[in-house]
Every structure is written in C-alpha cells, then in structure tokens.
Scaffold this motif. Structure first.
Motif, short mmCIF file in Angstrom:
data_model
loop_
_atom_site.label_atom_id
_atom_site.label_comp_id
_atom_site.label_asym_id
_atom_site.label_seq_id
_atom_site.Cartn_x
_atom_site.Cartn_y
_atom_site.Cartn_z
N THR A 70 -3.76 32.30 -3.68
CA THR A 70 -2.93 32.86 -4.77
C THR A 70 -2.62 34.33 -4.48
O THR A 70 -1.48 34.79 -4.63
N GLU A 112 -2.07 25.47 -5.99
CA GLU A 112 -2.91 24.40 -6.54
C GLU A 112 -2.42 23.03 -6.06
O GLU A 112 -3.20 22.10 -5.92
N ARG A 144 -4.56 34.85 -14.19
CA ARG A 144 -5.55 34.74 -13.12
C ARG A 144 -6.82 34.06 -13.65
O ARG A 144 -7.26 34.33 -14.76
N1 ASP Z 1 -5.53 30.21 -8.31
C1 ASP Z 1 -5.49 30.94 -9.54
C2 ASP Z 1 -6.04 32.35 -9.34
O1 ASP Z 1 -6.40 32.70 -8.22
C3 ASP Z 1 -6.19 30.26 -10.66
C4 ASP Z 1 -7.69 30.13 -10.50
O2 ASP Z 1 -8.22 30.33 -9.42
O3 ASP Z 1 -8.36 29.80 -11.49
O4 ASP Z 1 -6.10 33.11 -10.28
#
Ligand code: ASP
Ligand code: ADP
Ligand code: MG
Length: 411
Positions: free
Chosen positions: A47, A74, A150
């Motif tokens: 992300t 995801e 996040r």
């Molecule tokens: N991939 C997203 C993030 O890094 C959501 C998560 O990890 O919960 O914020």
C-alpha cells in the motif's frame, strides 16, 4: 459449528511462503464443521509503495483514482491466497469488497462501512469453501471503489464478523497481542491478557497502530469479541471485549501510545468575537479534516485578538493548507504557522478515573527525560501531550518506565 472471521495483516501475507504458512495453519486448526472467512491486507509494504508511486508522478490528494489504485493491493493478496489453498487441496474463493456485499459511505480515502449484505459469502461457505475477502475496500452508492483509511482491513474484518454474527473475530498480526506500549519502541512492554473495548478504542485513537480505531468502535457496536494474536505463534493473544476481570490488572494505567503524525497549526491574530471559531472549524469539517487538540489563547496585550492552535494528522495537511488559504483570502484569518515535526504521547486507562496524581507522574517522567510539553489534552480515561517529534521515543520510554517498570508498583 463455529463461524470465524480471521484477518491477516500485511506482514503476515508479505510473501508466497507466508501465505502458504497461513493456509496450512488455517487448515490445521479448522474443525470439520467450522466455517472460515479470511480477510487480508495488501502484501507487505505494497500500500505504501502504491502511494509513493502515485505521489512520485502526480501531486494528487486522496480521491477516486487513488482509491482505485490502492484497492488493487488487497486484490493481489486475495487471489494469491485462494490459489494457495487450492494448491493445498482445499476449496477457497476470493471476493472483492463489492462481491462480499460491503457498501460504503463518506469520502474517498476514509470511507465508512454503511452496510454489509453477506449473502454471497454465506452461499460460498455453504458450498464448503473458505471465503477470502479483500480488506480495506467497499463500494459507494455510485459504484465507485472506496478505501477505509490506513489499517482499514481491521474494520472490514470486525464489520463482517458483526454482520455475519460470527463467534469470534481473530486479528492475526506480527506481535503476540496488545502491549502496554508499542513493543518496537519499548522492549519491556507487557502483553495484556485482555482490555476493554473502550480502553482499546482510546489506545487506538491515540496512535496504538495494532488496531484501527474504527474497527474497535464497530466491535463495540456489534458486541463482537476480538482476539489480537500472532500469525507466527499459537500463544494466546489479547482479548478485546466489553467486560474484563480485574485479575492481573496491577497497573494504574493500561498503556502508553504515540502518534507521530501530528501537525500543529497556529492561526494567529483572529478576532476574539463569537462565531470565528465556529466558522474556522466548520469549514475544516466540511472539507473532511479531522481536528484533534484545540487551544485558544487570549493575548494579554490585546483582548480583541486571539490565537487558535490545533492539531491535525499529516495525512490531512495538504487539504488543510488549501482550506486555510481560502479562509485567508476571504479575510477570516490572518497568519497561519504550520509545525510538521510534532508527536503526541498519551497514557490510557480507566483506572485513572478518581486516582489523583496520574497526570503529574506523566509530566514528571517527561521532565526527567528533558521533554518539553507543548499542549496537554485529557479525556476521562487518557492524558495526551503534544511534544517535538524528535523526542517521542525518549518520551514513550520514560513514561512506560514510570508506570510499568518501577520496582515499587503504585497501585
Ligand atoms: N493495506 C491497507 C494499509 O496498509 C489496509 C490494511 O493494511 O489494513 O493501510
Ligand atoms: P498488520 O499489518 O498486521 O495490520 P500493523 O503494523 O498494522 O500490522 O500492527 C501491528 C503493529 O502495531 C506491531 O508491529 C506494533 O509495532 C504496533 N503497535 C503499536 N502499538 C502497539 C501496542 N500497544 N501493542 C502491540 N502492538 C503495537
Ligand atoms: Mg494494521
């Protein structure tokens, strides 16, 4: 039959080998009639990598296209994990947020789950499959993909558990549970057996990144117990629930949290008349900017002018700059100073209600560590201090030592 929602975070699905490890663990633990829904985050730092990819090329703030991009992380994980289960001879299916029936409302980048229709998930479970759902995403009324802020996969997991009336929501991560401080910062942090969701919500809100705050709120709403535990060990973790036994609760506070994303904004020389604060903060709210600590100070030399000082998260900074410059152009405010290198350290615990001297002990620890306090704010179960970011590690350690590492425990 037990219905489980198991969420695996980014570090737990960082490589194909880790995915295989998770799949084997789930298969090993599953009893014949158990039904399993798995929620996953994007692999490792993907992300963050997608965010920097966008930011390196464009000066975009969060919006529709950013959500379209971030939600792909995801989707990579769900498909690969489903393939992993199949290669191990177990039927599994991956579903996007939309396919899982998750509808959202609000604004891109920090959307809220509005409703879940889990009928497709139930159908697939009935067919004997393990269902793997993409965390962090849902669908808006207009059909656009939105992300949940996040750490938003935690919210996906807890909301699904609530909507499906699951028996338990397990949050698998890279630590053994919820600790009295971030174990990366405080090697002597103590793992909790249990914590109330009110205290966990406060810890999360104040920066304890192990759970996303919104997810704890959803757990509170649905009365779902949450078990935070390690992906890589069978050790029991921490249970977040409404009522905790007093057993093992030796400390007057529950934990120390830090938020290293604070930005202080000082709006100087605003008119000290009714309505100015309302206009300022309403405009920020209309632009979806969350304001945290607020201090208004009347200048002694001139009662007709005042300074408004408040903090926001650095993720909202570019939006806040735009909003405040509009207000400057309109003549509502004059000079604005931005201090980006701020942090907030907090102590949390229902035990501080009716126990005098807790804040004084926190300030004493900060003073011993030579940390200057810039703003203080309190709630019934927390005390927070804004400090300079370069002092945050020393501050957390000093406060933790004061409350958890003294040989003579203050009950
Ligand atoms: N991939 C997203 C993030 O890094 C959501 C998560 O990890 O919960 O914020
Ligand atoms: P995931 O990718 O599994 O969602 P996160 O990085 O979001 O994992 O959350 C786990 C991290 O939260 C831990 O590695 C730890 O450094 C951090 N953390 C912060 N505060 C705490 C705390 N009080 N207890 C446990 N972990 C904490
Ligand atoms: Mg997380």
């Amino acid at each position: 039959m037990t219905l489980y929602v198991k969420k695996f975070g980014g570090s737990s699905v960082a490589t194909p080998e880790k995915m295989k490890f998770i799949a084997q663990r789930v298969i090993r633990d599953k009893k014949e009639n158990d039904k399993i829904v798995i929620v996953v985050s994007a692999m490792g730092d993907s992300t963050d990598n997608l965010l920097s990819l966008a930011k390196s090329a464009y000066s975009v703030s969060h919006g529709r296209e950013m959500d379209m991009l971030l939600s792909t992380g995801e989707q990579v994980s769900i498909s690969l994990l489903a393939m992993t289960f199949k290669s191990l001879g177990v039927e599994a299916i991956s579903l996007t947020g939309e396919q899982a029936g998750i509808s959202c409302t609000g604004t891109h980048g920090k959307a809220l789950i509005k409703e879940i229709n889990p009928s497709r998930i139930f159908q697939e479970l009935e067919l004997g499959k393990i269902v793997i759902v993409a965390g962090f995403q849902g669908i808006m009324d207009n059909g656009d993909i939105a992300t949940l802020g996040r750490g938003g996969s935690d919210a996906t997991a807890v909301a699904l558990a609530g909507a499906m009336k699951a028996d338990i929501c397990e949050i698998f991560t890279d630590v053994n549970g919820v600790y009295s401080a971030d174990p990366r910062w405080c090697p002597k942090a103590i793992k909790m057996e249990e914590i109330t969701n009110i205290e966990m919500l406060e810890m999360a809100r104040l920066g304890a990144g192990v759970m996303q705050p919104r997810s704890v709120e959803i757990g509170l709403h649905y009365h779902i117990p949450i078990h935070v535990r390690s992906t890589f060990s069978d050790e029991k973790g921490t249970i977040i629930q409404e009522n905790c036994t007093m057993e093992g609760n030796h400390y007057v506070i529950k934990g120390v949290a830090q938020d290293t994303h604070a930005v202080r904004i000082s709006v100087l020389n605003v008119k000290n008349v009714p309505g100015v604060a309302h206009k300022l903060f309403q405009t920020l709210a209309n632009d979806h900017i969350d304001v945290d600590m607020i201090v208004q100070s009347v200048q002694t030399s001139d009662d007709s002018l005042t300074d408004m000082v408040f903090t926001i998260s650095d993720t909202d900074l570019s939006d806040a700059r735009q909003t405040l410059s509009k207000l400057q152009e309109d003549g509502l405010i004059d000079k604005v100073i931005y201090d980006e290198n701020m942090a907030k350290v907090s102590i949390v615990g229902a035990g501080m209600l009716g126990t005098p001297g807790i804040a004084a002990r926190m300030f004493g620890a900060l003073s011993k560590a030579q940390v200057n306090i810039l703003i203080v704010s309190t709630s019934e179960i927390s005390v927070s201090c804004l400090i300079n970011r370069d002092k945050v590690e020393a501050a957390v350690q000093a406060i933790h030592e004061e409350f958890f590492e003294e040989t003579q425990l203050h009950m």
